[in-house]
Design an enzyme around this catalytic site. Structure first.
Site, PDB file in Angstrom:
ATOM      1  N   GLY A  25      35.317  36.731  44.085  1.00  0.00           N
ATOM      2  CA  GLY A  25      35.487  37.506  42.800  1.00  0.00           C
ATOM      3  C   GLY A  25      36.609  37.025  42.020  1.00  0.00           C
ATOM      4  CG  MET A  26      40.556  36.860  42.608  1.00  0.00           C
ATOM      5  SD  MET A  26      41.995  37.262  41.474  1.00  0.00           S
ATOM      6  CE  MET A  26      42.944  35.875  41.807  1.00  0.00           C
ATOM      7  CE  LYS A  43      40.177  32.609  45.398  1.00  0.00           C
ATOM      8  NZ  LYS A  43      40.297  33.605  46.336  1.00  0.00           N
ATOM      9  CG  ASP A 137      38.430  41.000  49.810  1.00  0.00           C
ATOM     10  OD1 ASP A 137      37.821  41.898  50.445  1.00  0.00           O
ATOM     11  OD2 ASP A 137      37.874  39.922  49.651  1.00  0.00           O
TER      12      ASP A 137
END
Length: 423
Positions: A25-26, A43, A137
């Site tokens: 989601g990020m 990332k 998460d």
């Protein structure tokens, strides 16, 4: 690992990207290499988040806190740039399958493995919480299985504790705590609830069943977990982790004390899962200049030794061995023909056998037989020697030809591999 897409970056900061590891989601996670060719996970944050100033502020706080996490069972932050466009973060790359993949291919883990797994995750959560973070998460796909224990990864949606008071629903269905689903303020105990769900999942148990997200979320908030099938001590610990009241859940330190994983020799993983770890350790992801960077093409993973193969040894010219073989072969054929001709009596017009000697003449007088044999075949040593020289020479020539052909093929194969690596 998937190949890079046409729209994917090839470089982030000083890191070269070679493949895609996943997305969330990020942002998206890529396999990268440092300037010294050490593997890292890169990332890159989605643009929709990067355009939000508040998100950048929280991301900067997250990075500052994540740099303090030095647990043995986490993937530490190597580098980051929250001011870049888009922001990015570099973490250590762990060579091992995810818990999600291992369970899908192998099935439930035995109790001893579950205890080592749970202890490793608990140590990771202890380090994360001590740094002022909440993971938010924790799920099987965010846990990697390395040869020396599990690793908790993906701090992409973890936030500094003082900035986590939010009603946003962030997490993965089936692995969220009741307070996440009801929008209550979060504490580190939220990760403990997810821990209980993960450990039960690894044991082959679904505490709240399966089904649509809405039904599953309702059961997590309003119903008690069904832990039938779990080993007694492990089931009791997971039940405490899944308490509705966050205050009733154990801390990571208490989990470690309750698990007390046995000291065992060899691998902590079941043999099929350890094989998955070993195989992945032997495979090197596609390099930055490999065909895997071309959209729509998947380059096979090859052993590292293939990428560093040396050219065939030796500096002889390629024509030397064939020339030497021809030089030996021609006189050898002459000697062979000469020996055969003399043995059959065609060359000198005599009727002699190649290996005939006086001892083959069956007469009473041995001396007389030798004289007769010598008169019939005055020199039997010459044809025998010529024949043997011819055979040896032909054999040597054939060996040289075989060696020349083999070296030619090795050289051609190495040149083809080198050209592929340069491309």
């Amino acid at each position: 690992m998937e190949p890079l897409r046409a729209s994917d970056p090839r470089e982030v900061g000083k890191y070269r990207l070679s493949g895609r590891l996943g997305a969330g989601g990020m942002g998206e996670v890529f396999f990268g290499l440092t300037p010294g060719r050490r593997p890292v996970a890169v990332k890159v944050i989605h643009q929709v988040h990067a355009a939000n100033p508040e998100f950048r502020r929280r991301f900067r706080l997250e990075i500052e806190a994540a740099r303090k996490v030095n647990g043995l069972h986490t993937a530490g932050v190597v580098d980051a740039d929250p001011a870049a466009d888009p922001p990015w973060m570099i973490t250590a790359f762990i060579a091992g399958p995810s818990l999600e993949r291992a369970l899908a291919e192998y099935g439930r883990f035995p109790d001893d493995t579950l205890r080592v797994l749970g202890a490793g995750i608990a140590e990771a959560l202890e380090a994360i919480h001590d740094a002022g973070l909440i993971h938010r998460d924790l799920k099987p796909s965010n846990i990697l299985l390395a040869a020396d224990g599990p690793r908790v990864i993906d701090f992409g949606i973890a936030r500094a504790t003082d900035a986590s008071q939010t009603t946003a629903l962030v997490g993965t269905p089936g692995f969220m705590s009741p307070e996440v689903l009801t929008g209550e303020p979060l504490t580190p105990a939220s990760d403990i609830f997810a821990f209980g769900l993960v450990l039960a999942h690894a044991a082959g148990v679904r505490p709240f069943g399966e089904g649509p997200q809405q039904a599953l979320s309702y059961r997590i908030v309003h119903q008690e977990p069904d832990l039938a099938g779990l080993e007694h001590g492990l089931g009791e610990l997971i039940a405490r982790c899944l308490a509705k009241d966050p205050a009733q859940r154990p801390t990571p330190a208490q989990i470690l004390q309750a698990l007390a994983p046995p000291i065992v020799g060899g691998s902590w993983l079941p043999a099929p899962v350890q094989t998955m770890v070993d195989q992945q350790a032997l495979l090197e992801p596609p390099g930055p200049q490999s065909p895997a960077n071309v959209s729509g093409r998947t380059a096979p993973q090859l052993p590292t030794s293939h990428l560093t193969a040396r050219p065939p040894r030796g500096t002889r010219p390629p024509w030397l061995l064939p020339l030497l073989a021809a030089t030996v072969l021609i006189p050898s054929l002459v000697f062979l023909a000469l020996g055969i001709s003399q043995s059959q009596g065609h060359f000198w017009g005599r009727s002699c056998s190649l290996f005939s000697t006086g001892m083959n003449v069956a007469v009473p007088n041995q001396h007389r037989a030798s004289v007769l044999a010598a008169e019939a075949c005055p020199d039997t040593t010459i044809p025998r020697t010529e024949f043997l020289l011819g055979v040896v020479g032909v054999a040597l020539s054939v060996s040289l030809i075989v060696i020349a052909i083999r070296r030619h093929r090795e050289t051609a194969a190495w040149k083809g591999g080198a050209d592929g690596r340069r491309r």
